[in-house]
Design an enzyme around this catalytic site. Structure first.
Site, PDB file in Angstrom:
ATOM      1  N   GLU A   1       0.829  -1.223   0.000  1.00 34.37           N
ATOM      2  CA  GLU A   1       0.000   0.000   0.000  1.00 34.37           C
ATOM      3  C   GLU A   1       0.856   1.262   0.000  1.00 34.37           C
ATOM      4  O   GLU A   1       0.479   2.278   0.571  1.00 34.37           O
ATOM      5  CB  GLU A   1      -0.954   0.041   1.207  1.00 34.37           C
ATOM      6  CG  GLU A   1      -1.985  -1.055   1.244  1.00 34.37           C
ATOM      7  CD  GLU A   1      -2.915  -1.036   0.056  1.00 34.37           C
ATOM      8  OE1 GLU A   1      -3.015  -0.003  -0.623  1.00 34.37           O
ATOM      9  OE2 GLU A   1      -3.526  -2.082  -0.202  1.00 34.37           O
TER      10      GLU A   1
HETATM   11  C1  FAD Z   1       2.945  -9.526   0.265  1.00 36.17           C
HETATM   12  C2  FAD Z   1       2.606  -8.411  -0.684  1.00 36.17           C
HETATM   13  C3  FAD Z   1       1.288  -8.163  -1.000  1.00 36.17           C
HETATM   14  C4  FAD Z   1       0.971  -7.177  -1.936  1.00 36.17           C
HETATM   15  N1  FAD Z   1      -0.325  -7.014  -2.345  1.00 36.17           N
HETATM   16  C5  FAD Z   1      -0.583  -6.194  -3.384  1.00 36.17           C
HETATM   17  C6  FAD Z   1      -1.888  -6.132  -3.954  1.00 36.17           C
HETATM   18  O1  FAD Z   1      -2.826  -6.800  -3.491  1.00 36.17           O
HETATM   19  N2  FAD Z   1      -2.099  -5.324  -5.018  1.00 36.17           N
HETATM   20  C7  FAD Z   1      -1.101  -4.568  -5.564  1.00 36.17           C
HETATM   21  O2  FAD Z   1      -1.355  -3.869  -6.529  1.00 36.17           O
HETATM   22  N3  FAD Z   1       0.150  -4.604  -5.045  1.00 36.17           N
HETATM   23  C8  FAD Z   1       0.429  -5.387  -3.977  1.00 36.17           C
HETATM   24  N4  FAD Z   1       1.695  -5.440  -3.450  1.00 36.17           N
HETATM   25  C9  FAD Z   1       2.741  -4.641  -4.073  1.00 36.17           C
HETATM   26  C10 FAD Z   1       3.245  -3.519  -3.193  1.00 36.17           C
HETATM   27  O3  FAD Z   1       2.297  -2.481  -3.162  1.00 36.17           O
HETATM   28  C11 FAD Z   1       4.602  -3.102  -3.757  1.00 36.17           C
HETATM   29  O4  FAD Z   1       5.524  -4.124  -3.408  1.00 36.17           O
HETATM   30  C12 FAD Z   1       5.067  -1.769  -3.234  1.00 36.17           C
HETATM   31  O5  FAD Z   1       4.251  -0.738  -3.720  1.00 36.17           O
HETATM   32  C13 FAD Z   1       6.534  -1.490  -3.615  1.00 36.17           C
HETATM   33  O6  FAD Z   1       6.758  -1.730  -4.974  1.00 36.17           O
HETATM   34  P1  FAD Z   1       7.998  -2.649  -5.418  1.00 36.17           P
HETATM   35  O7  FAD Z   1       7.917  -3.909  -4.668  1.00 36.17           O
HETATM   36  O8  FAD Z   1       8.010  -2.703  -6.891  1.00 36.17           O
HETATM   37  O9  FAD Z   1       9.267  -1.878  -4.891  1.00 36.17           O
HETATM   38  P2  FAD Z   1       9.970  -0.614  -5.585  1.00 36.17           P
HETATM   39  O10 FAD Z   1       8.942   0.345  -6.053  1.00 36.17           O
HETATM   40  O11 FAD Z   1      10.985  -1.094  -6.553  1.00 36.17           O
HETATM   41  O12 FAD Z   1      10.705   0.043  -4.335  1.00 36.17           O
HETATM   42  C14 FAD Z   1      11.917  -0.489  -3.797  1.00 36.17           C
HETATM   43  C15 FAD Z   1      12.487   0.503  -2.770  1.00 36.17           C
HETATM   44  O13 FAD Z   1      12.773   1.751  -3.422  1.00 36.17           O
HETATM   45  C16 FAD Z   1      12.088   2.808  -2.776  1.00 36.17           C
HETATM   46  N5  FAD Z   1      11.614   3.764  -3.761  1.00 36.17           N
HETATM   47  C17 FAD Z   1      11.013   3.491  -4.955  1.00 36.17           C
HETATM   48  N6  FAD Z   1      10.724   4.622  -5.585  1.00 36.17           N
HETATM   49  C18 FAD Z   1      11.104   5.636  -4.792  1.00 36.17           C
HETATM   50  C19 FAD Z   1      11.056   7.039  -4.889  1.00 36.17           C
HETATM   51  N7  FAD Z   1      10.515   7.659  -5.927  1.00 36.17           N
HETATM   52  N8  FAD Z   1      11.575   7.771  -3.881  1.00 36.17           N
HETATM   53  C20 FAD Z   1      12.091   7.184  -2.788  1.00 36.17           C
HETATM   54  N9  FAD Z   1      12.175   5.855  -2.643  1.00 36.17           N
HETATM   55  C21 FAD Z   1      11.678   5.087  -3.626  1.00 36.17           C
HETATM   56  C22 FAD Z   1      10.918   2.165  -2.054  1.00 36.17           C
HETATM   57  O14 FAD Z   1      10.497   2.956  -0.949  1.00 36.17           O
HETATM   58  C23 FAD Z   1      11.508   0.830  -1.644  1.00 36.17           C
HETATM   59  O15 FAD Z   1      12.207   0.959  -0.439  1.00 36.17           O
HETATM   60  C24 FAD Z   1       2.018  -6.387  -2.487  1.00 36.17           C
HETATM   61  C25 FAD Z   1       3.340  -6.616  -2.105  1.00 36.17           C
HETATM   62  C26 FAD Z   1       3.642  -7.611  -1.231  1.00 36.17           C
HETATM   63  C27 FAD Z   1       5.104  -7.854  -0.886  1.00 36.17           C
END
Ligand code: FAD
Length: 599
Positions: free
Chosen positions: A447
């Site tokens: 989220e």
């Molecule tokens: C168990 C689980 C359940 C989930 N359920 C859902 C779901 O039901 N529906 C859904 O749509 N998604 C879901 N998600 C996805 C979740 O919302 C994303 O994992 C999350 O938004 C982060 O995206 P990412 O994993 O691609 O990480 P990334 O976006 O690659 O981020 C990696 C790191 O970089 C940092 N970062 C990235 N961009 C920036 C920025 N611009 N400035 C500063 N820091 C930054 C982040 O804070 C993080 O620490 C789920 C994830 C998990 C692990």
């Protein structure tokens, strides 16, 4: 193995009643016509039912669900009977429709009560609760933005608990940056759309708990504007509906993999693929390119619910480690030099009490914050007074990233303390505290990560509407400090909180000016530290609200605990937040100027 304390459903009822009816005065909400069908006995009855269902059907299989070997077989995932039983009990008691209007087939209950019930279910078995939590959020979104047909066809069965919902935003290459999604929705001659693409991490997009699954999917139309302005929202059901309105043909949306996780393992997590056969049907919700605004409706609700889920885990971990500390004999008091005297329970050691008080301050402080946010939702929905509704919405905007993040991030510390209190036993799966800690670890990620919440708060929310939301917050804190000043027992807390709020106001002004003068890279580099400091001040404010009630109440153990936790929070946590604000005010450039090559 040591005898394990019984798992009670947390929080203790006394705690919930105190927060709901003494600190927040939820009963006063019943004066609004919108809630007039209910009385105080109904609200208490809802909580009784939540405790009964949570202890009879949710809690007993939480450990079993954590290790259940979910498998993808022929595109489907079978769930254990215990999960079906818990979900059915929840649906039959009407919890799915608790906060929906009577016109939509709901119970029209205050969100504060529904949120409190959610905390009870989450503390008992957060994974089991997630299926309902996603469904309620999806149905709320359709209540706000769906047309009549979509509400009848998709929303109503979700409120009845026959269909379940999901939110499908993230893609393998686009998590935090949703503007970069590539799922495509192409218009079809019959007015529907055909989707192609793939989503990652989608919770509950496959299971056998409901007749149908309603995925709410973000996608782009061909030629859509780049970034978030080009995102539209679609209903993409697992089963298409036949002429009689029944789930019939399987839609071309397939689960192509399951993700296995550190915690919250009872929530099936999927890789979703749309249109492998070129026939994935989607229905546009609202106007084209308006998807992000609509999805924020669900995400804001979900963010507060994530904070509530985090608070629930903290409460469960605190309750367990407290019982354990009272039962576990080990060592003697420092002053007792007789090796033959019987060992004392570990709660007699000051260091164990330190950890328990830290857990209590985080768990009950976070609970107070999330319940307060739900109370604002109720004021924004039902107050007679338009300006009160506006103020509630503005304050809620500012508090949402905090309510999501503070109980989650600090919950990693507090659930970790529970492990520490159990010592070696806490580090094994024979006790539930390591599961609480693993489950908690997700909350700062999904989220919207903590980093994204910090940017939302400092980059957007404190500036929005000319800073009106921030000002409402500061005014409320200072007003409550003034109201508590004549209580001698809280003099130290009042002085410290007023000073912290003034420091927050000054540092925020400096950081907002820096955004203009030095640019966002420099001014927002430490948004996460700002979010943490702001969150700590907000929780200190909610601790003062609890302590005010406790100071005026009979001096029993419960109220003494509240006063001690408030004092602890101000001395240990608030002082840390002020030190962090002092550092932020220097606009330290250590991090922003750090070259990746130097790491
Ligand atoms: C168990 C689980 C359940 C989930 N359920 C859902 C779901 O039901 N529906 C859904 O749509 N998604 C879901 N998600 C996805 C979740 O919302 C994303 O994992 C999350 O938004 C982060 O995206 P990412 O994993 O691609 O990480 P990334 O976006 O690659 O981020 C990696 C790191 O970089 C940092 N970062 C990235 N961009 C920036 C920025 N611009 N400035 C500063 N820091 C930054 C982040 O804070 C993080 O620490 C789920 C994830 C998990 C692990």
């Amino acid at each position: 193995m040591l005898a394990s304390p019984t798992i009670r459903v947390a929080p203790r009822r006394r705690e919930l009643d105190f927060q709901l009816f003494e600190v927040l005065d939820v009963a006063a909400l019943l004066d609004f016509p919108y809630f007039a069908d209910h009385d105080r006995a109904t609200l208490a009855g809802i909580l009784d039912t939540a405790y009964d269902i949570a202890s009879e059907t949710f809690a007993p299989f939480a450990a079993e669900l954590d290790v259940f070997p979910f498998q993808l077989v022929d595109g489907g995932v079978a769930t254990p009977a215990s999960l079906k039983r818990a979900v059915n009990a929840y649906v039959e008691a009407g919890f799915m429709g608790a906060t929906f209007s009577g016109a939509d087939g709901g119970l029209q209950l205050p969100a504060t009560i529904s949120s409190a019930a959610g905390i009870v279910f989450n503390a008992a078995n957060g994974s089991a609760n997630a299926y309902a939590f996603l469904t309620i959020g999806a149905a709320h979104l359709l209540a706000a933005f769906g047309d009549d047909e979509q509400r009848t066809r998709w929303m109503a069965p979700m409120i009845e608990g026959r269909y379940f919902g999901t939110m499908a935003l993230s893609e393998p290459q686009a998590g935090s940056s949703l503007g970069d999604i590539t799922t495509l929705a192409t218009p079809h001659a019959d007015g529907t759309y055909r989707l192609t693409g793939s989503k990652m991490w989608i919770s509950a997009a496959e299971h056998d708990l409901s007749e149908n699954i309603v995925n709410l999917v973000l996608a782009k139309l061909p030629g859509a504007p780049p970034g978030v302005k080009g995102i539209s929202l679609f209903i993409v059901p697992k089963f298409l509906i036949d002429e009689q309105g029944r789930p019939a043909q399987r839609n071309d949306v397939t689960v192509t993999g399951l993700n296995h996780k550190l915690g919250q393992r009872g929530v099936i997590n999927t890789v979703l693929t749309f249109g492998e056969r070129g026939a994935c049907v989607g229905y546009l919700v609202g106007a084209p390119h308006d998807g992000m605004r609509q999805m924020f409706h669900m995400m804001n609700e979900a963010r507060i619910a994530v904070g509530a889920g985090a608070a629930a885990l903290n409460l469960a971990a605190y309750d367990y480690s407290l019982q354990y500390a009272k039962d576990r004999p080990q060592g003697r008091r420092l002053a007792d030099k007789n090796p033959l005297s019987p060992p004392v329970p570990i709660v007699e050691h000051a260091d164990v009490r330190r950890m328990l008080l830290a857990q209590k301050a985080i768990a009950e402080g976070g609970l107070a914050l999330v319940l307060y946010c739900s109370y604002l939702v109720d004021l924004a929905t039902a107050s007679f007074d338009e300006s009160e509704r506006d103020r509630a919405n503005l304050l809620l905007d500012v508090l949402t990233p905090i309510a999501k993040t503070w109980p989650s991030e600090r919950g990693i510390d507090s659930t970790s303390l529970a492990i520490q209190i159990l010592g070696g036993y806490g580090y094994t799966p024979d006790y539930p505290v390591e599961r609480y800690w693993r489950d908690q670890r997700l909350n700062p990620i999904h989220e919207g990560t903590t980093g994204i919440q910090g940017l939302d708060l400092l980059g957007r929310k404190v500036r929005m509407h000319g800073g009106a939301g921030l000002q409402i917050f500061l005014d409320a804190v200072l007003r409550d400090v003034d109201a508590a000043r004549d209580l001698a027992a809280l003099a130290e807390e009042c002085t410290a909180l007023a000073a912290a709020a003034e420091r927050l106001a000054a540092v925020t002004r400096a950081l907002l000016e820096a955004q203009i003068e030095l640019g966002p890279e420099r001014a927002l580099a430490e948004s996460t530290a700002y979010l943490d400091a702001f969150g700590t001040i907000a929780v200190a404010w909610r601790w003062l609200a609890q302590a005010r009630v406790a100071a005026a109440a009979p001096a029993d153990d419960f109220h003494a605990g509240k006063l001690a936790a408030c004092r602890y929070f101000v001395r240990y946590e608030l002082s840390r937040a002020v030190a962090s604000l002092d550092r932020l005010a220097t606009l330290d450039d250590l991090i922003v100027n750090l070259r990746p090559e130097a790491l």
